[in-house]
Write an enzyme that holds these catalytic residues in place. Structure first.
Site, PDB file in Angstrom:
ATOM      1  N   HIS A   1      11.217  13.652 -12.603  1.00  0.00           N
ATOM      2  CA  HIS A   1      10.708  12.526 -13.405  1.00  0.00           C
ATOM      3  C   HIS A   1      10.390  11.314 -12.536  1.00  0.00           C
ATOM      4  CE1 HIS A   1      12.485  14.793 -16.834  1.00  0.00           C
ATOM      5  NE2 HIS A   1      13.470  14.983 -15.979  1.00  0.00           N
TER       6      HIS A   1
ATOM      7  N   SER B   1      -8.604  -3.934   3.444  1.00  0.00           N
ATOM      8  CA  SER B   1      -9.267  -4.561   2.307  1.00  0.00           C
ATOM      9  C   SER B   1     -10.161  -5.675   2.838  1.00  0.00           C
ATOM     10  CB  SER B   1      -8.209  -5.128   1.363  1.00  0.00           C
ATOM     11  OG  SER B   1      -8.765  -6.191   0.613  1.00  0.00           O
TER      12      SER B   1
ATOM     13  N   LYS C   1      -3.500  -5.502   3.690  1.00  0.00           N
ATOM     14  CA  LYS C   1      -3.555  -4.181   3.062  1.00  0.00           C
ATOM     15  C   LYS C   1      -4.008  -3.066   3.989  1.00  0.00           C
ATOM     16  CE  LYS C   1      -4.081  -3.360  -1.097  1.00  0.00           C
ATOM     17  NZ  LYS C   1      -4.678  -3.112  -2.406  1.00  0.00           N
TER      18      LYS C   1
ATOM     19  N   GLU D   1      -6.633   9.134  -1.645  1.00  0.00           N
ATOM     20  CA  GLU D   1      -7.149   8.902  -2.999  1.00  0.00           C
ATOM     21  C   GLU D   1      -8.379   9.759  -3.270  1.00  0.00           C
ATOM     22  OE1 GLU D   1      -6.789   4.407  -4.055  1.00  0.00           O
ATOM     23  OE2 GLU D   1      -6.906   4.579  -1.887  1.00  0.00           O
TER      24      GLU D   1
END
Ligand code: ARG
Length: 470
Positions: A168, A289, A295, A302
């Protein structure tokens, strides 16, 4: 453009269908019919198929040896032209089969017209596409092997690297990073064997089925099957020109494999986040970024995570193209190629990027160990100790453990930092031997059942895979 109205004059209608659709019927037919823009990817397979077919026609005395030699030389010259990027692909010639045959006629004259004896574009395209898919399955096999090697390497370096195991997405029990890597290795091994299965089933030759019913020429289908490394000719000519389940099966395998890539990608995305910091990826697989200098985005992961959308989309497209098609060939089936090309390219890129990321990732061992001990992840070990050492029924041990966890929580301590005297207030028979099971490393090390997470077990699995992948 919508077909909203059939009122008005002819010239108004012409206007409505203007713009892109102003082409004459002949041009429209060509626009919808033409496939050379994509099926030129099967040029190599088409030439292989034609060389095998011509050799068989000559052996059977259907064409002369002289014509065969001219055809073969002409086809090899075309192969070279294509490799050099100088082949004159033409929309007028519709598809790869007619483009190559047309060029052959330009190069060798009349003999070119004899190549298509005892054959149709229907068995020709079925053969080409099968060969193309089969070639790509062999490529996937090599790529999966490489990805498995990458995972195995990471597993071997991390048989003792402790990390939290989750259910979970909540801390459950400590596991080892190597164990986690091997879990994916097992999945990709199954993907690989699924592709191998698919390859076995598809490896029969449609060539010689002709348009749909076979041919009166004394062809030798065993010979062409053998020349093209098929196990045998397909036994039913109607099936041979109509079947595309080999492509559907390959896309199904690709979809399952892509879901595995997607799951691992998701873990990489989570693991590289500032909240987790479980692993580091280098600049090779991350981007900055444009406005947030701090970042480092896991873009590659992704994108691999997303590829399953395209791949399953391809499976869906082709399934819907094929459903309800009567036997034998229908032109609908020309729509079989683009989804497969696109889906396979997506999987190939995903596999390559994943192998790269796995080799690139560096586990943050301190952070992993710290996180492994958080959230009372060794509570089960305490309960098991109470059962084993004190003969307590597991249900009672579960209750006692819950009370001790609450005690530790109240003091803001992990279980292995809680004082023995505190534990004894809950269960006086507990001795300091209990600490031997309360650390994350001890917890993981105790799980020595076959396939378990103990470093000793993981090392055995690493050795097993090293042997298998040698
Ligand atoms: N370009 C066609 C395809 O991909 C080749 C087969 C054409 N056959 C035919 N009977 N028109 O399906």
């Amino acid at each position: 453009m919508g077909k909203t109205s059939n009122t008005g004059s002819k010239s108004a209608k012409q206007k409505m269908w203007g713009g892109r659709f102003s082409a004459a019927p002949g041009e429209l037919m060509q626009a919808i019919n033409v496939s050379i823009g994509f099926d030129q990817r099967m040029a190599d397979q088409d030439i292989r198929g034609s060389i095998a077919h011509a050799a068989m026609l000559a052996q059977q005395g259907i064409i002369t040896q002289q014509d065969h030699d001219a055809i073969k030389a002409g086809l090899l010259a075309i192969k070279a032209e294509i490799a050099e990027g100088v082949f004159p692909f033409s929309d007028e010639l519709e598809d790869i089969h007619l483009n190559i045959e047309g060029r052959l006629r330009e190069n060798i004259g009349e003999a070119a017209g004899r190549l298509h004896t005892g054959r149709s574009r229907n068995d020709q395209v079925a053969t080409d596409f099968r060969l193309w898919v089969r070639d790509y399955l062999d490529h996937f096999d090599a790529q999966l092997s490489d990805l498995m090697q990458a995972l195995l390497g990471k597993a071997g370096e991390n048989t003792e690297t402790i990390m939290p195991g989750f259910t979970h997405l909540q801390n459950a029990q400590p596991v080892t990073f190597g164990h986690h890597m091997l879990a994916y290795l097992e999945m990709f091994a199954r993907d690989r064997s699924r592709f191998q299965d698919c390859r076995k089933r598809m490896n029969e030759s449609p060539l010689g089925a002709a348009a749909l019913a076979g041919t009166p020429y004394p062809i030798d289908r065993d010979m062409t099957a053998k020349a093209l490394d098929f196990d045998c000719p397909m036994a039913n000519s109607l099936d041979a020109v109509s079947a595309r389940d080999f492509a559907l099966e390959a896309l199904s395998c690709a979809t399952i494999c892509a879901t595995h890539l997607s799951r691992l990608s998701e873990e990489i995305v989570i693991w590289t986040s500032a909240q987790f910091q479980f692993i580091k990826l280098s600049d090779a697989f991350t981007t900055g970024s444009s406005i947030m200098p701090q970042k480092r985005n896991p873009d590659a992961a992704e994108l691999v995570r997303a590829k399953v959308g395209r791949i399953m989309g391809a499976l869906t497209s082709l399934t819907i193209v094929m459903k309800g098609l009567p036997l034998a060939y229908s032109k609908d089936m020309q729509e079989d190629k683009e989804p497969v090309f696109d889906g396979f390219d997506a999987l190939s890129l995903g596999l390559a990027a994943m192998a790269g990321m796995v080799r690139d990732m560096r586990p943050n061992k301190d952070r992993l160990a710290e996180s492994a001990g958080a959230a009372y992840s060794t509570a089960t070990d305490l309960a098991d100790w109470l059962v084993r050492e004190l003969g307590m029924p597991f249900r009672n041990a579960h209750h006692v453990t819950g009370t001790i966890v609450a005690l530790a929580e109240g003091q803001g301590l992990t279980l292995d930092a809680l004082a023995l005297t505190d534990m004894q207030t809950v269960e006086p028979r507990i001795t300091d031997d209990v600490y031997s099971v309360l650390s994350p490393l001890a917890s993981a090390s105790s799980r020595t059942s076959y396939g378990g997470t103990a470093p000793s077990e993981v090392a055995k699995q690493v050795a097993r895979w090293e042997e298998l992948l040698k």
